[in-house]
Design an enzyme around this catalytic site. Structure first.
Site, mmCIF file in Angstrom:
data_model
loop_
_atom_site.group_PDB
_atom_site.id
_atom_site.type_symbol
_atom_site.label_atom_id
_atom_site.label_comp_id
_atom_site.label_asym_id
_atom_site.label_seq_id
_atom_site.Cartn_x
_atom_site.Cartn_y
_atom_site.Cartn_z
ATOM 1 N N LYS A 22 -56.007 -28.719 -14.343
ATOM 2 C CA LYS A 22 -57.086 -28.840 -13.242
ATOM 3 C C LYS A 22 -58.178 -27.719 -13.273
ATOM 4 C CE LYS A 22 -55.820 -27.228 -9.075
ATOM 5 N NZ LYS A 22 -56.557 -26.170 -8.611
ATOM 6 N N ASN A 23 -57.466 -26.368 -13.315
ATOM 7 C CA ASN A 23 -58.099 -25.119 -13.285
ATOM 8 C C ASN A 23 -59.166 -25.190 -14.620
ATOM 9 O OD1 ASN A 23 -57.251 -24.873 -10.867
ATOM 10 N ND2 ASN A 23 -55.828 -22.945 -11.601
ATOM 11 N N CYS A 116 -58.254 -19.544 3.479
ATOM 12 C CA CYS A 116 -57.105 -20.840 3.387
ATOM 13 C C CYS A 116 -55.913 -20.237 3.305
ATOM 14 C CB CYS A 116 -57.327 -21.153 1.783
ATOM 15 S SG CYS A 116 -56.882 -20.470 0.683
ATOM 16 N N ARG A 121 -59.551 -14.755 0.841
ATOM 17 C CA ARG A 121 -60.176 -15.243 -0.305
ATOM 18 C C ARG A 121 -61.674 -14.983 -0.265
ATOM 19 N NH1 ARG A 121 -57.062 -20.561 -2.835
ATOM 20 N NH2 ARG A 121 -58.048 -19.615 -4.537
ATOM 21 N N ASP A 306 -49.613 -18.892 -9.629
ATOM 22 C CA ASP A 306 -49.289 -20.229 -9.191
ATOM 23 C C ASP A 306 -47.987 -20.847 -9.519
ATOM 24 O OD1 ASP A 306 -52.097 -20.427 -8.343
ATOM 25 O OD2 ASP A 306 -52.947 -21.452 -10.021
ATOM 26 N N ARG A 398 -53.737 -32.506 -4.660
ATOM 27 C CA ARG A 398 -54.820 -31.938 -5.193
ATOM 28 C C ARG A 398 -54.669 -31.396 -6.459
ATOM 29 N NH1 ARG A 398 -55.565 -27.070 -2.087
ATOM 30 N NH2 ARG A 398 -56.803 -26.657 -3.769
HETATM 31 C C1 UD1 Z 1 -57.983 -19.338 -9.436
HETATM 32 C C2 UD1 Z 1 -57.362 -20.672 -9.406
HETATM 33 C C3 UD1 Z 1 -56.027 -20.344 -8.525
HETATM 34 C C4 UD1 Z 1 -54.980 -19.409 -9.023
HETATM 35 C C5 UD1 Z 1 -56.211 -17.728 -8.888
HETATM 36 C C6 UD1 Z 1 -55.264 -16.750 -9.391
HETATM 37 C C7 UD1 Z 1 -59.165 -22.129 -9.960
HETATM 38 C C8 UD1 Z 1 -59.875 -23.458 -9.486
HETATM 39 N N1 UD1 Z 1 -58.064 -21.512 -8.930
HETATM 40 O O1 UD1 Z 1 -58.349 -19.100 -8.126
HETATM 41 O O2 UD1 Z 1 -55.174 -21.405 -8.632
HETATM 42 O O3 UD1 Z 1 -54.051 -19.212 -7.856
HETATM 43 O O4 UD1 Z 1 -57.323 -17.998 -9.628
HETATM 44 O O5 UD1 Z 1 -54.905 -16.830 -10.667
HETATM 45 O O6 UD1 Z 1 -59.047 -21.708 -10.968
HETATM 46 N N2 UD1 Z 1 -61.188 -11.875 -4.749
HETATM 47 C C9 UD1 Z 1 -62.034 -11.051 -4.342
HETATM 48 N N3 UD1 Z 1 -63.272 -11.392 -4.037
HETATM 49 C C10 UD1 Z 1 -63.701 -12.380 -4.917
HETATM 50 C C11 UD1 Z 1 -63.108 -13.403 -5.432
HETATM 51 C C12 UD1 Z 1 -61.712 -12.812 -5.596
HETATM 52 O O7 UD1 Z 1 -61.568 -9.859 -3.600
HETATM 53 O O8 UD1 Z 1 -65.076 -12.454 -4.563
HETATM 54 C C13 UD1 Z 1 -59.628 -11.520 -4.863
HETATM 55 C C14 UD1 Z 1 -58.986 -12.791 -4.381
HETATM 56 O O9 UD1 Z 1 -58.908 -12.323 -2.913
HETATM 57 C C15 UD1 Z 1 -57.644 -12.489 -4.975
HETATM 58 C C16 UD1 Z 1 -57.885 -11.867 -6.539
HETATM 59 O O10 UD1 Z 1 -59.315 -11.577 -6.439
HETATM 60 O O11 UD1 Z 1 -56.867 -11.633 -4.157
HETATM 61 C C17 UD1 Z 1 -57.989 -12.906 -7.481
HETATM 62 O O12 UD1 Z 1 -58.477 -14.357 -7.085
HETATM 63 P P1 UD1 Z 1 -59.281 -15.257 -7.819
HETATM 64 O O13 UD1 Z 1 -58.880 -15.076 -9.177
HETATM 65 O O14 UD1 Z 1 -61.012 -15.065 -7.478
HETATM 66 O O15 UD1 Z 1 -58.569 -16.459 -7.494
HETATM 67 P P2 UD1 Z 1 -59.499 -18.063 -7.471
HETATM 68 O O16 UD1 Z 1 -60.673 -17.871 -8.728
HETATM 69 O O17 UD1 Z 1 -60.079 -18.494 -6.147
#
Ligand code: UD1
Length: 422
Positions: A22-23, A116, A121, A306, A398
């Site tokens: 999915k990712n 969420c 996030r 995950d 999902r």
């Molecule tokens: C993606 C995955 C999710 C997985 C996560 C971590 C997808 C669709 N989802 O989520 O399944 O659990 O990676 O491996 O690929 N952060 C910030 N600022 C930002 C963005 C992120 O501070 O602008 C922080 C987040 O709060 C978190 C960390 O970065 O603590 C990692 O999050 P991130 O890698 O962005 O997760 P997703 O990409 O949302």
């Protein structure tokens, strides 16, 4: 809203085919916004988030033709640049459209996804990165407005590294003028998969899979129709291996790159499982109750967040005390209170769960509050005495294709109840 009813106590055994990731599928689908030419994608998982992504992309003019797990996708021209709140609020990965929309069409409006159940996030890294690429970004009325005639290459440093942040900025930079370097980029294999797909389409990207990704912008992607097979889902594969271990069973998953689960295999081995890896499969055999083991999540190459909830279920039945430390998301321990209702002995301090293994769990009605947490409850139900009824299964749908069918193939007793009042 559907519920899953799990009758616990069956030892799982057998082989299972793993669906597409999915990712990896989500950003690859989004990348269709970058070019008018069609792609054919195989092994696209038929899961809720992918369906939501079709709906979202159709708003921008993307057309999709679906045949089993093969998808033809094309965005001949951009018809719109504003993402609807109703879709963005159900799937955070919607934010991925920002970069490609602004790169190709010069403007994008995407509602802020908000928090969420697993944490706040934020999307500041997506926004800061687009600003660094020369876009004007304003937050107004709860939406991110981004404008740029043509993005310009830039030096971007991510802190912390973000998976969708890296993907978003990489897609934006593909059509920018000049060279972009993303430092502390996410090293997750799904990011590398998107990059290699973009390279097939004519993007110039180097260093993917490492912490420094360099993108040399091009005027346009190529006009060749591309065929691509989405990589297998390492998280789905890991989930079934843990399900095998918690039932003291013998489960083999087929995954083209078994090394993507080295981390999990090391932990399962430490917990007492026998692991055998072949070129394209992993077998986990557990002959006794698991032993306690400590798990700390982190960005790739560390243990994937995950898989943390599913491991917590396994460790709640282990012999001894395990510490599970979640370092990626601040609130990803919400499944723990439901596990405790099933008889687990777990205390939480900050981002750490202290799990004192118990020799039995008992089935109970429980509620899924997020995708992986919901799956953890199913896994606990497989090993619990009696019946576990998991409500709000839409969270699990999902990200998992036919989860009850796959588990039943392995000998589980799981069925779905359509329940309008659940
Ligand atoms: C993606 C995955 C999710 C997985 C996560 C971590 C997808 C669709 N989802 O989520 O399944 O659990 O990676 O491996 O690929 N952060 C910030 N600022 C930002 C963005 C992120 O501070 O602008 C922080 C987040 O709060 C978190 C960390 O970065 O603590 C990692 O999050 P991130 O890698 O962005 O997760 P997703 O990409 O949302």
């Amino acid at each position: 809203m559907d519920r899953l009813i799990v009758k616990g106590g069956q030892q799982l055994s057998g082989e299972i085919k793993i669906s597409g990731a999915k990712n990896a599928a989500l950003p690859i689908l989004v990348s269709s916004l970058l070019s008018p030419h069609a792609c054919i994608l195989d092994n696209v998982p038929d899961v809720g988030d992918v369906k939501t992504m079709y709906q979202l992309l159709s708003v921008f003019g993307t057309t999709t033709t679906w045949d089993s797990n093969r998808l033809q996708i094309k965005t001949e021209s951009l018809k719109n640049n504003e993402a609807p709140y109703e879709l963005v609020s159900t799937m955070r990965a919607s934010v991925l459209v920002l970069g490609p929309l602004v790169a190709r069409g010069g403007e994008a409006i995407v509602p802020l996804p908000g928090g969420c159940s697993i944490g706040s996030r934020p999307v500041n890294l997506h926004i800061d990165g687009l600003r660094a690429l020369g876009a004007e970004v304003h937050i107004q009325h709860g939406s991110i407005h981004v404008k740029a005639k043509r993005l310009k290459g830039a030096q971007i440093s991510m802190q912390p590294s973000s998976v969708t942040g890296t993907e978003n900025l990489m897609m934006a930079a593909v059509l920018a003028k000049g060279v972009t370097v993303i430092d502390n980029a996410a090293r997750e294999p799904e990011v590398a998969e998107l990059a290699s797909f973009l390279v097939k389409r004519g993007a110039r990207i180097q260093g993917y899979g490492t912490a420094t990704i360099t993108i040399e912008g091009v005027e346009a992607l190529n006009d060749r129709e591309q065929h691509h097979r989405i990589m297998g889902d390492r998280i789905e594969a890991g989930t079934y291996l843990i399900a095998g271990a918690i039932t003291q069973g013998d489960v083999t998953v087929h995954l083209t790159s078994p090394e993507l689960l080295d981390n999990l295999c090391t932990i399962l081995h430490a917990a007492g499982a026998k692991i055998s890896k072949k070129n394209e499969s992993i077998r986990v055999k557990m002959n006794q109750r698991a032993s306690s083991v400590n798990v700390t999540t982190g960005p790739c190459p560390k243990f994937p967040t995950d898989l943390q909830p599913q491991m917590s279920s396994l460790l709640s039945l282990a012999n001894g005390v395990s510490l599970v430390t979640e370092t990626v998301f601040e609130n990803r321990l919400t499944h723990i209170s439901e596990l405790c209702r099933m008889g687990a002995n777990i205390t939480i301090k900050g981002n750490q769960a202290k799990i004192t293994g118990t020799d039995k769990l008992s089935g109970a009605p429980v509620m899924a509050s997020d995708l992986r947490g919901g799956t953890a409850l199913i896994i606990a139900g497989l090993a619990a005495e009696g019946e576990t009824a998991i409500s709000r299964v839409y969270h699990v749908d999902r990200g998992y294709e036919c989860i009850e069918d796959k588990l039943n193939t392995l000998g589980a007793n799981v069925h779905r109840v359509k329940d309008n009042n659940a």
